[in-house]
Design an enzyme around this catalytic site. Structure first.
Site, PDB file in Angstrom:
ATOM      1  N   HIS A 136      22.017 -26.710 -49.161  1.00 28.44           N
ATOM      2  CA  HIS A 136      23.086 -26.073 -48.383  1.00 28.44           C
ATOM      3  C   HIS A 136      24.271 -25.641 -49.234  1.00 28.44           C
ATOM      4  CE1 HIS A 136      20.967 -29.101 -45.868  1.00 28.44           C
ATOM      5  NE2 HIS A 136      20.826 -28.054 -45.100  1.00 28.44           N
ATOM      6  N   THR A 193      24.416 -18.567 -43.715  1.00 30.64           N
ATOM      7  CA  THR A 193      23.131 -17.838 -43.802  1.00 30.64           C
ATOM      8  C   THR A 193      22.195 -18.125 -42.635  1.00 30.64           C
ATOM      9  OG1 THR A 193      22.139 -19.604 -45.109  1.00 30.64           O
ATOM     10  CG2 THR A 193      23.182 -17.813 -46.338  1.00 30.64           C
ATOM     11  N   GLU A 230      26.734 -26.263 -45.237  1.00 21.72           N
ATOM     12  CA  GLU A 230      26.778 -24.943 -45.891  1.00 21.72           C
ATOM     13  C   GLU A 230      28.169 -24.328 -45.767  1.00 21.72           C
ATOM     14  OE1 GLU A 230      25.256 -20.420 -45.547  1.00 21.72           O
ATOM     15  OE2 GLU A 230      23.816 -21.895 -44.814  1.00 21.72           O
ATOM     16  N   SER A 251      13.271 -25.672 -42.329  1.00 28.13           N
ATOM     17  CA  SER A 251      13.073 -26.914 -43.096  1.00 28.13           C
ATOM     18  C   SER A 251      11.991 -27.815 -42.495  1.00 28.13           C
ATOM     19  CB  SER A 251      14.405 -27.669 -43.248  1.00 28.13           C
ATOM     20  OG  SER A 251      15.179 -27.580 -42.081  1.00 28.13           O
TER      21      SER A 251
END
Length: 316
Positions: free
Chosen positions: A79, A170, A131, A273
């Site tokens: 991240h 993102t 992030e 993930s």
């Protein structure tokens, strides 16, 4: 007893993206190179199954750098981290490997470039998400203002409306982000943005696949972790695209079968993930209860690959 028929629409692309793949590989290669324990600051990726698997191999997960001994390697999660973290690691003369996804690093570089050009930054993201913390931490305190909703834009207190730029997390929803960007441009016509939103290819592709299959599905399941931003966005995208029931499940054991009574079709996807084995586990759970026909809905082909840092490609 005959099992009821069920069409299972499997989204493609789904699951692991190149950044997650690379981050996991970095931890595994670090363990091979330096032996256990290798420390990892924050969950390497947001998935309990993945983190538990790496923990069994000798990775130790911590939240902050001061929990790491100076004589063991430390890895920064996919991240991204604030600038202060590698600076502190260097000061303590620690061996560190940065597993930040290259697409997140690209946003960091973009923010730094705008800052050098005298622009104040607006970040579209979720407060407290690692992030967002990492991207905002690339610049001095107060240089990055966070907005989470179009409403937040109205309350922004900027230094100079003529000298602004924006970046985004993102893993956001494309549609939600477009609304916030529109609000920013309406209030600050001079604001500078990326050529194309910073939302990464994997997030975009997984959302598009859900949109494509949602009209055919009575329900949608997203395999992913509750702290995974991109997985939660997939649930929202499915609901917005017309799925009456859209749910996030970590694994097959979490499926609420009562809520699915009477369905004839289900969409299945996974956040960036979530490993394949958990997707297979969910498909097997449906096969045990239904006569399943799997149809893959492909909206994009992914062949992105990111290299691991050079330090891991060199012998110890």
């Amino acid at each position: 007893m005959t099992t009821p028929p069920l069409t299972l629409y499997l989204a493609a692309p789904r699951g692991f993206c190149a950044g997650v793949d690379r981050a996991i590989k970095i931890v595994e290669m670090a363990l091979e190179k330096w032996g256990a324990p290798v420390y990892v600051r924050h969950e390497i990726v947001h998935n309990k199954f993945v983190v538990d698997g790496l923990r069994e191999k000798g990775a130790v997960f911590v939240e902050e750098l001061d929990e790491c001994p100076p004589d063991r390697p430390v890895i920064f999660s996919a991240h991204g981290v604030p600038k202060a973290v590698p600076a502190e690691a260097a000061e303590r003369e620690m061996v560190y490997v940065d597993a930040t996804c290259p697409l997140v690093s690209k946003v960091h570089i973009e923010a730094a470039r705008h800052h050098e050009n005298g622009l104040q930054m607006v970040m579209i993201g979720h407060a407290g998400h690692p992030e967002t913390v990492g991207t905002m931490g690339q610049l001095p305190e107060g240089e990055v203002l966070l907005v989470e909703t179009p409403e937040d834009v109205a309350h922004l207190d900027v230094r100079d409306p003529e000298k602004l730029a924006f970046v985004t997390q993102t893993t956001l929803s494309l549609d939600d982000t477009a609304e916030i960007v529109a609000a920013l441009k309406a209030r600050f016509p001079a604001i500078v943005g990326p050529h194309k939103e910073d939302i990464c290819y994997a997030t975009t592709n997984r959302q598009e696949a859900v949109k494509a299959m949602a009209p055919d599905c009575d329900a949608l399941l997203v395999v992913g972790a509750p702290n995974s931003s991109n997985s939660k966005r997939l649930v929202e995208v499915g609901a917005r695209a017309g799925c009456r029931y859209a749910q996030l499940v970590q694994r097959a054991a979490d499926i609420d079968w009562r809520a699915l009574e009477g369905i004839r079709s289900i969409g299945l996807t996974a956040g960036a993930s979530a490993p394949d084995v958990l997707i297979e586990e969910v498909i097997d759970a449906f096969r045990a209860r239904y006569d399943v026909t799997v149809e893959t809905v492909t909206t994009a082909e992914e062949n992105v690959e990111f290299k691991v840092p050079r330090v891991l490609r060199e012998p110890a």
